[in-house]
Scaffold this active site. Structure first.
Site, PDB file in Angstrom:
ATOM      1  N   CYS A  78       0.620  -1.217  -0.131  1.00 26.01           N
ATOM      2  CA  CYS A  78       0.081   0.051  -0.054  1.00 26.01           C
ATOM      3  C   CYS A  78       0.952   1.263   0.047  1.00 26.01           C
ATOM      4  O   CYS A  78       2.065   1.130   0.232  1.00 26.01           O
ATOM      5  CB  CYS A  78      -0.952   0.012   1.221  1.00 26.01           C
ATOM      6  SG  CYS A  78       0.206   0.223   2.791  1.00 26.01           S
ATOM      7  N   CYS A  94       3.187   1.635   3.123  1.00 26.09           N
ATOM      8  CA  CYS A  94       4.317   0.411   2.754  1.00 26.09           C
ATOM      9  C   CYS A  94       5.140   1.174   2.037  1.00 26.09           C
ATOM     10  O   CYS A  94       6.544   1.193   2.329  1.00 26.09           O
ATOM     11  CB  CYS A  94       3.773  -0.690   2.344  1.00 26.09           C
ATOM     12  SG  CYS A  94       2.619  -1.403   3.611  1.00 26.09           S
TER      13      CYS A  94
END
Length: 78
Positions: A11, A14
């Protein structure tokens, strides 16, 4: 050479965490290898329930949310 793993699905948070790790390591002159771990079974082996997570040399140093740059620096230099 520090072994760094960024745990998460890939994501935006991340990705941002991975970039922060790279930036701090470069700023500090710390050589790292970085691996993105996206497999939930692998992430669970580290005991991380909330991502992104950061593992340095096999030790979980962060889980859940984006870490602070100052904390990353401290963990990379430890």
């Amino acid at each position: 050479m520090r072994d760094v793993k960024v745990l998460g699905s890939g994501c935006k948070r991340c990705q941002e965490t991975e970039q922060m790790v790279r930036t701090e390591a470069q700023r500090l002159g710390v050589d790292i290898t970085i691996e993105k771990v996206t497999d939930y079974a692998e992430i669970a082996k580290f005991g991380v329930l909330s991502t992104p997570g950061v593992v340095i040399d096999g030790k979980v140093v962060h889980a859940g949310g984006i870490p602070k740059a100052a904390d990353l620096a401290k963990w990379l230099m430890a």
